[in-house]
Design an enzyme around this catalytic site. Structure first.
Site, PDB file in Angstrom:
ATOM      1  CG  ASP A   1       1.951 -26.070 -49.697  1.00  0.00           C
ATOM      2  OD1 ASP A   1       1.820 -27.352 -49.301  1.00  0.00           O
ATOM      3  OD2 ASP A   1       1.001 -25.612 -50.518  1.00  0.00           O
TER       4      ASP A   1
HETATM    5  C1  NOJ Z   1       0.228 -29.271 -50.496  1.00  0.00           C
HETATM    6  C2  NOJ Z   1      -0.779 -28.336 -50.557  1.00  0.00           C
HETATM    7  O1  NOJ Z   1      -0.480 -27.103 -51.218  1.00  0.00           O
HETATM    8  C3  NOJ Z   1      -1.202 -27.884 -48.989  1.00  0.00           C
HETATM    9  O2  NOJ Z   1      -2.457 -27.210 -48.842  1.00  0.00           O
HETATM   10  C4  NOJ Z   1      -1.223 -28.829 -48.133  1.00  0.00           C
HETATM   11  O3  NOJ Z   1      -1.578 -28.653 -46.732  1.00  0.00           O
HETATM   12  C5  NOJ Z   1       0.001 -29.554 -48.124  1.00  0.00           C
HETATM   13  N1  NOJ Z   1       0.341 -30.390 -49.442  1.00  0.00           N
HETATM   14  C6  NOJ Z   1       0.166 -30.767 -47.057  1.00  0.00           C
HETATM   15  O4  NOJ Z   1      -0.537 -31.763 -47.406  1.00  0.00           O
END
Ligand code: NOJ
Length: 730
Positions: free
Chosen positions: A281
């Protein structure tokens, strides 16, 4: 059907060839996901609050690094023209011409915004979820995207957690159906097709179990709960062919999920047989430092990569630190090569080496907001609404009725979209007021009443003057789009701001009162449940909100949604879920039982619940055999009759419970469901086939066992009602 990412010898041979030619820096680059950097001074809070400003800030697209061949993947970009311009640099100007994979959060639509995933789960229609995901893929692919960071398959049992909006709710069985359907929808049979996206099952793992419902918080749970509740939707996504998985922010029993060799390697690769790649993430590798699990960025990168995270999103540890770690002999080149191999495998399977460019401005014009997508959005929205209360059959309303539509969400565009809808545009949204007017409601008066979440007391004089003219008052209340989704946990599940006071003032007029709820999580509304005549949960319905609401309010569509999450009476009950393990002192009249002294212990509305404008009767539940062996299938028959006066759809739900086991088991677990449509007076016999092997559990030694013994079985309209019988596994 098992569609897993497979290993094809021809593809692996091409990867071998590239691996031989890549420098260490290029390999580390291949493992790197970057987004454009925002240039200049800015205040991040201002940008989040103001999407226009966000769009205008200058960006650095890192063209030099792309040219050097040290960027494997790119995110945060929209629009085929811009994306393909960067791709051209990678393909034509970098030494080996390896294409980048462009990822984006296409969560519930791209330009056409469908209902939030939690709402869609309330349809209990995997086929519909597949169709909306396919439409989202088509629109995103037209805009140059190859890869979506979806589906979010986290089980969520705590309504305080804002990200409950993004998933399929609290139940692993329904969660598996949704996960597989969404993967099939995004990827089709072959995600190299120009209108498909590679999927990413996220957030691996147990992110939804954050303590206190507070986003990014710790998770402490048993291995059994991990494997029985949180893992199954990931397994379903992998088996449906998900090309990628995203590792989550949380720690699990003290080990961050983005550096956990047990979950990432032993389970995901070993037990689930996943051959795609894992992306971290955003900055979850860097966050191993504040987790105090790594001393610095370099150690964080080492721990994440060796645990099984192949691609580094945004930390930039892999790009900077891998060459040094390998040169120092701390990191084996084989580990690096294996991660590069997994990413290149997905790129080959996505067809990027043959067709690196996707979409075009012309395709965007043709496909975005395509009439078929808009009608699908309307269909999905109206099917996701859940009728929670309908005293004296107040709904449906007649179009001739004089309606006062009151509330901050009555004529509101932006908040119909919910979170993760930044590629959509509020101006495309049909508001509830506009939808009712378009349906022919001529006597409609609208007032805002109050803001969504004002800290100041507000004056309802205007709203009450509008209410005074009504035959029926329809209040449209709930949350703003920003109140759910990432980093949007709440300590209260009440209507925010002055909305509860407004609702009570509207009720005091003595007129019939309907409440339409627009929100991204279950709210705790015991007062409304007691005093308001009818309650319809709309969730955040997306682009076609108003048309869908009108369809249900005026009876053109008979509501068929059923809750995919329990609605608590009070936030103090959280986490609350129907499939809780049995306690030694089940709640009862006696004081010393598992309950509260100042409020109910049951939910306000249980999992699986939802009303219709007709009624369904359940009759004649029977089993072919009452004793089966662990390798057998149980055949369950039940007759469902439409006992009311309208055509309607019912979600027929089958639950079981293991009555005595070697470990404390849930009081009830969903094992199957069927959604059927019946004409008035029509009845249908349904057959459910339940495999005994699906009724097992992980014992105290973490062995999956199907134990002989007595089971209870229910078939009914929700987790709280149904016909019941017993059977035995022998
Ligand atoms: C953080 C989020 O937790 C995740 O769900 C997302 O895909 C990523 N950022 C990328 O934007």
């Amino acid at each position: 059907m098992d569609q897993k990412v497979n290993i094809h010898p021809q593809v692996e041979a091409k990867i071998d060839d590239l691996l031989c030619r890549m420098t260490l820096a290029e390999k580390a680059g291949q493992l790197t996901h970057l987004s454009p950097s925002l240039v200049g001074g800015f205040d991040i809070e201002d940008l989040i609050e103001n999407p226009e400003l966000f769009r205008e800030v200058k960006r650095d697209f890192h063209e030099d690094w792309i040219r050097e061949g040290v960027v494997g993947s790119f995110g945060g970009m929209t629009g085929a023209e811009d994306i393909n311009r960067l791709q051209k640099i990678a393909v034509e100007e970098s030494r080996l011409g390896i294409p980048m994979i462009f990822g984006l959060d296409v969560i519930h639509g791209y330009r056409t915004i469908f209902p939030i995933p939690l709402a869609e789960a309330c349809c209990w229609e995997p086929e519909l979820m597949e169709r909306t995901a396919a439409a989202a893929a088509k629109e995103a692919a037209a805009a140059g995207i190859h890869w979506t960071f979806a589906p979010m398959v986290d089980i969520a049992r705590d309504a305080r957690w804002g990200r409950i909006a993004e998933g399929a709710g609290e139940d692993p069985y329904l969660g598996c159906q949704a996960a597989a359907a969404r993967v099939r929808g995004f990827q089709g049979n072959d995600f190299s097709q120009p209108d498909r996206l590679a999927a990413c099952a996220k957030h691996y793992i147990a992110y939804g179990a954050a303590e206190g419902g507070r986003d990014y918080n710790r998770v402490d749970l048993s291995l059994q709960t991990l494997h029985e509740i949180y893992l199954p939707p990931f397994q379903a996504a992998v088996e449906a062919g998900a090309a990628t998985v995203m590792s989550s922010f949380n720690d699990l029993n003290g080990v961050p999920a983005s550096a956990n060799p047990y979950t990432l390697t032993t389970v995901l690769r070993g037990q689930l047989g996943f051959n795609g790649f894992v992306v971290s993430d955003a900055n979850s590798i860097g966050e191993l430092v504040p987790h105090r699990f790594a001393a610095d960025r370099k150690e964080a990168g080492l721990k994440a990569l060796t645990a099984g995270v192949d691609m580094d999103m945004s930390t930039e540890s892999y790009r900077h630190d891998i060459p040094e770690l390998v040169e120092q002999g701390v990191l084996s080149l084989d580990v690096v090569d294996e991660a590069v191999r997994r990413i290149l495998r997905v790129k080959f399977l996505a067809g990027l080496f043959d067709h690196p460019y996707r979409g075009s401005a012309a395709l965007e014009r043709d496909i975005h907001l395509h009439p078929q997508h808009l009608s699908l959005a309307r269909e999905a929205a109206r099917r996701s609404f859940v009728l929670l209360k309908n005293e004296s059959d107040l709904l449906p309303l007649k179009k001739e009725t004089t309606i006062s539509l009151i509330g901050p969400l009555a004529d509101n565009q932006a908040d119909m979209l919910g979170s993760w809808a930044f590629t959509g545009s509020p101006k495309d949204v049909v508001t509830i007021a506009a939808g009712l007017r378009a349906a022919g409601c001529a006597n409609l008066r609208v007032a805002q009443g109050c803001a969504i979440n004002s800290p100041e007391t507000e004056d309802f004089t205007e709203a009450l003057a509008v209410a005074a003219q009504a035959d029926v008052i329809v209040a449209v209340l709930g949350e703003s789009a920003m109140m759910s989704g990432e980093a949007a946990s709440r300590v209260s599940l009440d209507l925010p701001g002055n909305q509860q006071a407004l609702l009570e003032a509207l009720h005091a007029t003595g007129k019939p009162l309907v409440l339409l709820l627009v929100n991204g999580r279950p709210l705790a509304l015991p007062w409304a449940a007691q005093h308001v005549d009818a309650i319809l949960e709309l969730w955040q319905p997306g682009t076609q909100a108003g048309h869908a609401a009108a369809d249900v309010l005026f009876g053109n569509y008979n509501p068929s949604g059923r809750l995919a999450v329990s609605f608590p009476y009070s936030v103090g009950q959280c986490p609350i879920y129907y499939n809780r393990p049995s306690t030694g002192r089940p709640a009862g009249a006696f004081k010393f039982t598992s309950k509260y002294i100042d409020g109910p212990w049951e939910p306000l509305y249980p999992f699986g619940y939802g009303l219709s404008y007709t009624q369904f009767a359940y009759e004649n539940l029977r089993l072919t055999e009452t004793e089966i062996h662990p390798e057998d299938t149980l055949y369950v028959r039940v007759t469902v009759r439409n006992a009311g006066g309208r055509r309607g759809e019912e979600v027929v739900q089958l639950y079981t419970a293991d009555l005595v086991a070697g470990r404390v088991r849930p009081v009830k677990e969903l094992k199957a469901f069927q959604k059927i449509a019946l004409q008035p007076g029509e009845s249908r016999e349904l057959l459910f086939k339940i495999k005994a092997s699906d009724l097992g559990y992980y014992d105290t030694a973490m062995q999956y066992v199907v134990e002989p013994g007595l089971f209870q079985l229910w078939v009914g309209p929700s987790s709280a009602e149904g016909l019941e019988t017993t059977f035995r596994i022998v």
